[in-house]
Enzyme design. Structure first.
Site, PDB file in Angstrom:
ATOM      1  CG  ASP A   7       4.027  31.019  -5.742  1.00  0.00           C
ATOM      2  OD1 ASP A   7       2.883  31.501  -5.746  1.00  0.00           O
ATOM      3  OD2 ASP A   7       4.948  31.471  -5.034  1.00  0.00           O
ATOM      4  CD  GLU A  68      -0.792  31.634  -5.166  1.00  0.00           C
ATOM      5  OE1 GLU A  68      -0.558  30.836  -4.247  1.00  0.00           O
ATOM      6  OE2 GLU A  68      -0.307  32.772  -5.231  1.00  0.00           O
ATOM      7  CG  ASP A 141       8.715  32.769  -4.209  1.00  0.00           C
ATOM      8  OD1 ASP A 141       7.763  33.527  -4.446  1.00  0.00           O
ATOM      9  OD2 ASP A 141       9.724  33.110  -3.578  1.00  0.00           O
TER      10      ASP A 141
END
Length: 185
Positions: A7, A68, A141
């Site tokens: 992330d 991501e 996160d």
């Protein structure tokens, strides 16, 4: 399949490693958040993100990496930092010779919660449940990195099996045609 999920973020970059098979529960192997000082030099911060991802790749030896995909936000400064961290994650994985796949936030949310519009609390709750954790991964996160890895095990593993089946069918068809026409290699 062992997958490292990233992330991306410049101040907080979530990194999670899970192991599993499509349609089966995944197992948590590692989760952390790489933190950088917002007052530090940009190059130093990006290096810290790369070093943290490299350490996870070395320690956990994933087969693939899921990152991501950066999406547009209202805060241009945030999206630029996220994009820079994403680029570092992609480059670090590529340097390690690993296949890298990107997923949008809505793809990840849909994979782990069933809804592409789930909020962070719902994603964290489902990651906690899916990995059978006693304590939810924090901060968000960390949970998001694990959600990315789970998403890839489930989606990417299935996609890889479909691609392998298609390739095997094509190879079989080619061999059958060659046998019919008498062409040999």
């Amino acid at each position: 399949m062992r997958v490292l999920g990233v992330d991306p973020g410049l101040t907080r970059c979530g990194v999670g490693v899970v192991e599993g098979l499509p349609g089966r529960p995944c197992r948590l192997l590692h989760v952390e958040v790489i933190r950088t000082d917002p007052d530090a030099d940009l190059a130093t911060r990006l290096l810290a993100v790369s070093d943290g991802i490299t350490a996870a790749l070395t320690a956990w030896r994933p087969e693939q990496v899921a990152v991501e995909r950066v999406f547009s936000q209202n805060n241009v400064g945030t999206v630029i930092g996220t994009a820079q961290a994403s680029g570092v994650a992609l480059l670090t994985a590529a340097r390690a010779g690993l296949p890298v796949v990107t997923y949008t936030p809505s793809e990840v949310k849909a994979a782990v919660t069933g809804s592409g519009t789930a909020d962070k609390a719902q994603v964290t709750a489902m990651v906690t449940k899916l990995l059978q954790l006693k304590v939810a991964p924090r901060p968000a996160d960390a949970a998001d990195a694990l959600a990315l890895a789970i998403c890839h095990v489930w989606k990417g593993g299935t996609q890889a099996r479909i691609a392998a089946a298609i390739q095997a069918a094509k190879t079989a068809q080619t061999a059958a045609r060659q046998a019919q026409t008498g062409v040999r290699r």
